[in-house]
Write a protein that holds these residues in place. Structure first.
Motif, short mmCIF file in Angstrom:
data_model
loop_
_atom_site.label_atom_id
_atom_site.label_comp_id
_atom_site.label_asym_id
_atom_site.label_seq_id
_atom_site.Cartn_x
_atom_site.Cartn_y
_atom_site.Cartn_z
N LEU A 102 0.81 -1.21 0.00
CA LEU A 102 0.00 0.00 0.00
C LEU A 102 0.85 1.26 0.00
O LEU A 102 0.41 2.30 -0.48
N ILE A 103 2.05 1.16 0.54
CA ILE A 103 2.94 2.33 0.57
C ILE A 103 4.07 2.22 -0.45
O ILE A 103 5.04 2.97 -0.41
N GLY A 104 3.95 1.25 -1.37
CA GLY A 104 4.90 1.14 -2.46
C GLY A 104 6.07 0.20 -2.23
O GLY A 104 6.97 0.13 -3.05
N ASP A 105 6.08 -0.53 -1.13
CA ASP A 105 7.15 -1.49 -0.85
C ASP A 105 6.76 -2.87 -1.38
O ASP A 105 5.59 -3.14 -1.65
N PRO A 106 7.74 -3.78 -1.52
CA PRO A 106 7.41 -5.15 -1.98
C PRO A 106 6.55 -5.90 -0.96
O PRO A 106 6.46 -5.53 0.21
N PHE A 107 5.95 -6.98 -1.43
CA PHE A 107 5.11 -7.86 -0.60
C PHE A 107 5.92 -8.35 0.60
O PHE A 107 7.07 -8.73 0.47
N LEU A 108 5.32 -8.34 1.78
CA LEU A 108 5.90 -8.79 3.05
C LEU A 108 7.08 -7.95 3.53
O LEU A 108 7.92 -8.43 4.27
N THR A 109 7.14 -6.70 3.12
CA THR A 109 8.18 -5.81 3.63
C THR A 109 7.87 -5.46 5.07
O THR A 109 6.74 -5.12 5.41
N GLN A 110 8.89 -5.54 5.92
CA GLN A 110 8.69 -5.26 7.35
C GLN A 110 9.01 -3.81 7.66
O GLN A 110 9.99 -3.26 7.19
N GLY A 111 8.17 -3.22 8.48
CA GLY A 111 8.42 -1.88 9.00
C GLY A 111 8.30 -1.93 10.51
O GLY A 111 7.82 -2.91 11.09
N TYR A 112 8.76 -0.89 11.17
CA TYR A 112 8.66 -0.87 12.62
C TYR A 112 8.50 0.57 13.11
O TYR A 112 8.79 1.53 12.41
N VAL A 113 8.00 0.68 14.35
CA VAL A 113 7.77 1.96 15.00
C VAL A 113 8.30 1.85 16.42
O VAL A 113 8.09 0.84 17.10
N HIS A 114 8.97 2.90 16.89
CA HIS A 114 9.42 2.97 18.28
C HIS A 114 8.41 3.78 19.07
O HIS A 114 8.09 4.92 18.70
N LEU A 115 7.90 3.19 20.14
CA LEU A 115 7.00 3.90 21.05
C LEU A 115 7.75 4.20 22.34
O LEU A 115 8.33 3.30 22.94
N GLU A 116 7.73 5.45 22.75
CA GLU A 116 8.40 5.83 23.99
C GLU A 116 7.37 6.23 25.02
O GLU A 116 6.26 6.62 24.70
N GLY A 117 7.76 6.12 26.28
CA GLY A 117 6.86 6.48 27.38
C GLY A 117 5.86 5.40 27.73
O GLY A 117 4.84 5.68 28.34
N VAL A 118 6.14 4.17 27.34
CA VAL A 118 5.25 3.05 27.65
C VAL A 118 5.50 2.64 29.10
O VAL A 118 6.65 2.43 29.50
N PRO A 119 4.43 2.56 29.92
CA PRO A 119 4.63 2.17 31.33
C PRO A 119 5.36 0.84 31.44
O PRO A 119 5.18 -0.05 30.62
N ILE A 120 6.19 0.71 32.42
CA ILE A 120 7.00 -0.45 32.77
C ILE A 120 8.16 -0.64 31.78
O ILE A 120 9.29 -0.78 32.18
N TYR A 121 7.89 -0.63 30.48
CA TYR A 121 8.93 -0.92 29.48
C TYR A 121 9.69 0.32 29.02
O TYR A 121 10.73 0.22 28.43
N ARG A 122 9.13 1.48 29.18
CA ARG A 122 9.67 2.77 28.72
C ARG A 122 9.66 2.90 27.21
O ARG A 122 9.08 3.81 26.67
N GLU A 123 10.34 2.00 26.51
CA GLU A 123 10.41 2.07 25.06
C GLU A 123 10.07 0.69 24.47
O GLU A 123 10.57 -0.33 24.94
N VAL A 124 9.22 0.69 23.45
CA VAL A 124 8.81 -0.56 22.81
C VAL A 124 8.94 -0.40 21.31
O VAL A 124 8.58 0.64 20.75
N GLU A 125 9.47 -1.43 20.66
CA GLU A 125 9.54 -1.45 19.21
C GLU A 125 8.44 -2.37 18.68
O GLU A 125 8.40 -3.55 19.03
N LEU A 126 7.54 -1.83 17.89
CA LEU A 126 6.49 -2.63 17.27
C LEU A 126 6.83 -2.83 15.81
O LEU A 126 7.02 -1.87 15.07
N ALA A 127 6.92 -4.07 15.40
CA ALA A 127 7.24 -4.40 14.01
C ALA A 127 6.01 -4.96 13.32
O ALA A 127 5.17 -5.61 13.94
N SER A 128 5.93 -4.73 12.01
CA SER A 128 4.81 -5.27 11.25
C SER A 128 4.88 -6.79 11.17
O SER A 128 3.88 -7.45 10.91
N ALA A 129 6.06 -7.35 11.43
CA ALA A 129 6.19 -8.81 11.46
C ALA A 129 5.35 -9.42 12.58
O ALA A 129 4.99 -10.59 12.51
#
Length: 154
Positions: A102-129
């Protein structure tokens, strides 16, 4: 008829197996493990409940469904529910694969987002995988429970 030892073992073992399954599922997009082994362990926990008690207890006590005793309609409804889990998993797998397109990448391309300020963990990486692993998890749980239900009905 199972023994008290088997039922007690199931009560102690099933929560541990489910926690390990969730742990393996969540680490799967960064380390070996993920949807397949998490799904196998989850299905094994449900099979252990089935062996220790019976299908009626699994359906009513664990999954909260109404049980119609002595009918094949109940068995068909159970198998249909498990097949729906399998199909939902296939939809999630395909959706996660086409998401990158949908964003122009090949099929099954992985992306990720860093979330900061998450309670207990502080920082979490969420991957499309993780979505792909969720789909695999649902496919494995649905297929194994479908097979167990069909075989146990015979």
């Amino acid at each position: 008829m199972t023994t008290t030892i088997m039922r007690t073992t199931a009560r102690v073992t099933v929560p541990v197996v489910l926690v390990v399954a969730i742990s393996l599922f969540l680490q799967g997009h960064n380390l070996p493990g993920g949807g397949f082994i998490g799904g196998v362990l989850t299905a094994a926990a449900f099979v252990l409940i089935y062996v220790a008690y019976d299908l009626d207890y699994l359906e009513s006590g664990v999954l909260g469904r109404e049980v119609e005793h002595g009918t094949s309609v109940f068995e068909q409804r159970t198998v249909t529910a498990y097949r729906r889990i399998l199909l939902a998993g296939l939809v999630v797998v395909l959706a996660s694969g086409f998401g990158g397109m949908l964003i122009g990448d090949p099929f099954l391309t992985q992306g990720y987002v860093h979330l900061e300020g998450v309670p207990i963990y502080r920082e979490v990486e969420l991957a499309s995988a993780l979505l792909f692993d969720l789909g695999v998890y649902l496919v494995v749980v649905g297929s194994v429970l479908t097979i167990v239900s069909v075989v146990s009905a015979e």
